[in-house]
Enzyme design. Structure first.
Site, PDB file in Angstrom:
ATOM      1  CD  GLU A 211      47.635  15.299 -25.221  1.00 41.18           C
ATOM      2  OE1 GLU A 211      46.660  15.904 -24.735  1.00 41.18           O
ATOM      3  OE2 GLU A 211      47.715  14.998 -26.419  1.00 41.18           O
TER       4      GLU A 211
ATOM      5  CD  GLU B 177      42.295  10.281 -27.792  1.00 40.79           C
ATOM      6  OE1 GLU B 177      42.475   9.089 -28.160  1.00 40.79           O
ATOM      7  OE2 GLU B 177      41.193  10.848 -27.868  1.00 40.79           O
TER       8      GLU B 177
END
Length: 348
Positions: free
Chosen positions: A173, A317
């Site tokens: 994300e 991430e």
């Protein structure tokens, strides 16, 4: 009629025959039993989720990006435009997660789950969600149709991965401010106060941390009782676009028989909502790492997951899960490539 009717799929059970076959193989390999520690457990887990005794898994990293209205409350050390800029960095391949994914041989799918200023042509999937989500300190982050659409989009991304021959997915994300909704969801799911879940996120100072704690307290007061224990309603009120997409990705992984490697606090919060909706999903989860964000420990405990690595990471991430993927690959290589005692002519 249930609000989740038609939204939560049946979860494919882990293949117990493949697990048992992998366990039997581990007992015959050229080593004392258990001497490779958790690498043995991981190889057996991959066998179970893939249905193959000697798997060589293919992996896809799904990075969902979104902006959050709660940034207006001053909960982040970085400005909101960084979300779109980082999405561009992912597309160019020089962010941490894309370097790690390339090193591990995993492909990457980028998802615009509500980015204010996304770089043109970068995201492979556009979920058409509001950018930013609404400020969860004063109103629900998403509308009912928006959260449902995002969950369906995540399921569709998992379905595409399965159709492409992918075995494992990593939920990644990006979203400035998104440790705040993740902390809110953790507190709501685990029955914890704001003090127990608030962290510095991108690195807020002491005043920023106090402000963030107060925002989480306001959000919990406003939304938890109103959600009345409904996980989807908690996600709608306290989540955001990328969290809803990753919740759907987790459900889709279970639906299509994929393994899911959990990353840090944001992705794990989304996955925790998915397990509330579909408890059978638990066997398809592997915790890649433990973040230094305090909420992550509570989420892992609730999910019953033990992290594979602990490196004091807090980037997000998908980077922690992608780092753990290197160990997953090592576990599978050992499981497949080592000889048995009989093959090597060694007395067992």
């Amino acid at each position: 009629m249930s609000k989740t009717m038609g939204l939560v799929p049946a979860i494919r059970p882990v293949d117990e025959a493949a697990r048992e076959a992998a366990l039997a193989r581990q007992a015959q390999l050229l080593k004392p039993p258990g001497s490779l520690g958790r690498l043995e457990e991981v190889a057996v887990w991959v066998a179970g989720v893939t249905g193959r005794e000697r798997p060589v898994p293919r992996t896809r990293v799904v990075i969902a990006a979104a902006d959050h209205g709660v940034v207006a409350e001053g909960v982040s050390a970085f400005p909101q435009e960084v979300t779109g800029q980082m999405l561009g960095a992912f597309g160019a391949g020089f962010a941490a997660i894309t370097v790690l994914a390339a090193h591990a041989g995993a492909d990457v799918v980028l998802v615009d789950a509500g980015v204010i200023d996304p770089p043109e042509g970068v995201a492979g999937v556009d979920v058409a969600l509001p950018a930013p989500s609404r400020n969860l300190a004063v109103e629900p982050a998403l509308a009912d149709d928006e959260v449902r659409s995002a969950v369906r989009a995540g399921r569709a991304i998992a379905a595409r991965a399965a159709a492409d021959g992918i075995d494992l997915v990593i939920a990644g994300e990006m979203g400035i401010g998104n440790t705040t909704p993740a902390a809110c969801l953790t507190a709501a799911l685990c029955g914890l106060p704001a003090d127990a879940v608030v962290g510095r996120g991108t690195g807020v100072d002491d005043e920023g941390l106090r402000r963030k704690r107060a925002v989480i307290e306001r959000a919990l007061d406003r939304h938890v009782d109103a959600a009345d224990g409904d996980p989807l309603e908690l996600l709608r009120r306290l989540g955001g676009g990328e969290l809803a997409v990753l919740c759907g990705l987790a459900l889709g992984a279970g639906e299509h028989g994929l393994g899911l490697i959990c990353d840090g606090v944001i992705a794990t919060a989304a996955i925790a909502v998915a397990t509330e909706l579909a408890p059978e999903l638990g066997g398809r989860l592997l915790a890649g790492h433990r973040s230094v964000e305090p909420a992550h420990e509570h989420l892992l405990s609730r999910l019953g997951l033990r992290p594979l690595v602990e490196l004091d990471l807090r980037l997000g991430e998908g980077s922690g899960a992608a780092t753990a993927l290197l160990l997953v690959q090592a576990a599978c290589a050992l499981h497949d490539g080592m000889a048995t005692f009989a093959e090597a002519g060694v007395s067992g």
